[in-house]
Structures are given as C-alpha cells and as structure tokens.
Design an enzyme around this catalytic site. Sequence first.
Site, mmCIF file in Angstrom:
data_model
loop_
_atom_site.group_PDB
_atom_site.id
_atom_site.type_symbol
_atom_site.label_atom_id
_atom_site.label_comp_id
_atom_site.label_asym_id
_atom_site.label_seq_id
_atom_site.Cartn_x
_atom_site.Cartn_y
_atom_site.Cartn_z
ATOM 1 N N ARG A 177 50.638 3.810 89.047
ATOM 2 C CA ARG A 177 51.342 4.223 90.250
ATOM 3 C C ARG A 177 52.371 3.153 90.621
ATOM 4 N NH1 ARG A 177 45.771 5.068 91.261
ATOM 5 N NH2 ARG A 177 45.207 7.276 91.565
ATOM 6 N N ARG A 188 54.634 8.676 85.649
ATOM 7 C CA ARG A 188 53.166 8.764 85.617
ATOM 8 C C ARG A 188 52.736 10.161 85.175
ATOM 9 N NH1 ARG A 188 48.239 6.866 87.845
ATOM 10 N NH2 ARG A 188 47.075 8.382 89.084
ATOM 11 N N TYR A 228 47.213 18.684 84.813
ATOM 12 C CA TYR A 228 48.122 18.428 83.698
ATOM 13 C C TYR A 228 47.855 19.355 82.522
ATOM 14 C CZ TYR A 228 49.307 14.362 86.426
ATOM 15 O OH TYR A 228 49.712 13.549 87.448
ATOM 16 N N HIS A 250 41.919 8.575 88.458
ATOM 17 C CA HIS A 250 41.571 9.711 89.316
ATOM 18 C C HIS A 250 40.088 9.693 89.629
ATOM 19 C CE1 HIS A 250 45.255 12.257 87.882
ATOM 20 N NE2 HIS A 250 45.546 11.463 88.896
ATOM 21 N N HIS A 293 56.809 8.113 89.931
ATOM 22 C CA HIS A 293 55.676 9.039 89.814
ATOM 23 C C HIS A 293 55.926 10.086 88.735
ATOM 24 C CE1 HIS A 293 51.850 9.245 91.782
ATOM 25 N NE2 HIS A 293 51.876 10.562 91.811
ATOM 26 N N LYS A 308 43.803 2.945 94.147
ATOM 27 C CA LYS A 308 43.485 3.397 95.491
ATOM 28 C C LYS A 308 42.090 2.942 95.896
ATOM 29 C CE LYS A 308 46.487 7.468 95.696
ATOM 30 N NZ LYS A 308 46.534 8.933 95.890
#
Length: 310
Positions: free
Chosen positions: A159, A256, A288, A279, A253, A183
């Site tokens: 990210r 990514r 995806y 994730h 992004h 995150k």
Amino acid sequence: MTASKSAKNLAAQFIAYLSHELNYSARTTESYRKILREWLSFLSVSGKTDIADLDLAAVTSGDIRAWAVVLSESGITVRTVRWKMSAIRSFFTYLCRYHDFKLNPAADVNLASVPKRLPAFILQAETMHALSDNGIDRDDFTEFRDHLIVTMLYETGMRAAEIIGLEDSAVDMARHELRVIGKRNKERVIPVGDAICDAIRRYRMLRTRTVGVSATDTFFVRPDGRPIYYGLLNRVVHKALDGNVSSAKRSPHALRHSFATDMLNNGADINAVQRLLGHASLATTQIYTHITYRELQNNYKLAHPRALKD
C-alpha cells in the site's frame, strides 16, 4: 447525566479506544471523529437541544434511519452512507460493551447494498513497459529512487502508506525480504527477488552519497534525508505511468491491484496472494478472481472464432 457520560466525552473515549486499544491508524480515527461530530450535531439540531444535553441512551433506530435519509438526500454515495452508519454502529457496540448501554439502535438499521465495483488495474504488458529501466540515469539519486518506488509497488503489492513508512532496517537483503507494517500495525513479510535486491543496494549507495549518511529511519527519502510523502509518491507514479498505460487509474493503489491480478493470472495460489497483500479476509482477495475472469472473457470475445461471428 454525569460529565463523564456526556455524548462528547463518550465519543472522545471511543476515539481513544480505536487508537490505543484497536491500533487504528490516525487517518481512520480522524474519519470516525468527524463522523461522530457530524452525527452528534444532527441529533442536536433535530432534537432542538445542546450537544452537552444529549442522552445517547435514548437514541432510537428511527433517529439513525432519519440521519441515513438526510445523508442520502444530500447526494453522497451509498458507500459513504454505509461507512457512516458502520461508524455509528461501532460506536454503540462500544457503549454497550464498556458503558452499560442496553441496546444498539444501529443494529437494526438496514441499508441499500453497494454496487460491486471492480478495482482498476493496469495490463501486464503495459506495466512491463512502464517499468523498463531503459533511459534511467542510474547515477541520479532522485531518478533511480523514483524508478525503484514504482517497481517495488508493483512487485510487492504494498500500500502507499506502507511504502512511505517502510523502515530502512526492515529491508533485509541477506534474507531477500521486506518486513512491512500494514493496517492495524500488523506485520507481514514480503519476499523480493535478486533484481530488486540489486536495485536496493544501488539505491542505498546513491542515498549515502546524496544524503551523507549510510542509514536513514525510513527507506525512501528525499535528497535532504526527509521521508517521502503521499503527494510526492503519487506524482512519481503518475509520471511513470503517464503515456504508458491505457488505464484511467494511475495511482499507487492501481499498481497494488495489478500486482494481485497478475499474480493470480500467472498461477499464484490465492491464499499466498492474500498473505502477500495483508488482507485479513480471503473474501477481499477473491475480488481479483473476478478481474481475471473478466479478462478471460474479453480475450475470448476478441480471439475466438465463434465469439467473432456477431
């Protein structure tokens, strides 16, 4: 109602809980703070009372639905309305758990579903062309740094915030890996290949020569040694992709997304891609697979003789 139980104080305690207990980022906590401020203002105006006198225990599902209607009629997207409602639901969940509230009035508020939107990505051939190092001045610090930034975004799937905050000590050439803080302060390890390692070694040599020190706190820095920032990162990516790709999205992004799409298109296991992207849920990564299937459909329509009959 005691001062400690006032709506403003409860909101402030909730924000502190998100930051210190759940390790939410400063950007996310600030978003929650703005939503709660907006929400309390709405309650105050609709109830014709001061915010200081609001009784959150008396809030009903109808109050929350009324705000959802006002938000929807203001022209903001369904996605944004849902995000604000989610913040209110989380706030009341916190109040029930830590402040003895009996009910969560937001739990029964149902909202319209968000239209599915596939993330933008760049075609693999176009990415390869944009990442070509032909014409790159390998002795120019800024030019070489910018090329390495774009290359690492695509080859690691990091990210924007992760590559900006990447620590120099987390780039381990002996192990061929990067330790990335994602995150909620979750760390993950991303392997890198020989070509990236060679480029990293050269970048560090140029950085030492330019900045005057052999190591910096963050891996990517400006010529004066200060860290890079999002505006600079975005300009670097736009410059690299402009004129080289057909995608309207030319952001960090998008690279990514391209990393994930190309990994799956080339046979990578979806669970491995999930771990590389950081994730929390496999469902997030599975979007995806829809992109790769869409590309498969497009290729069929363009190439198969039966599809060309029309």
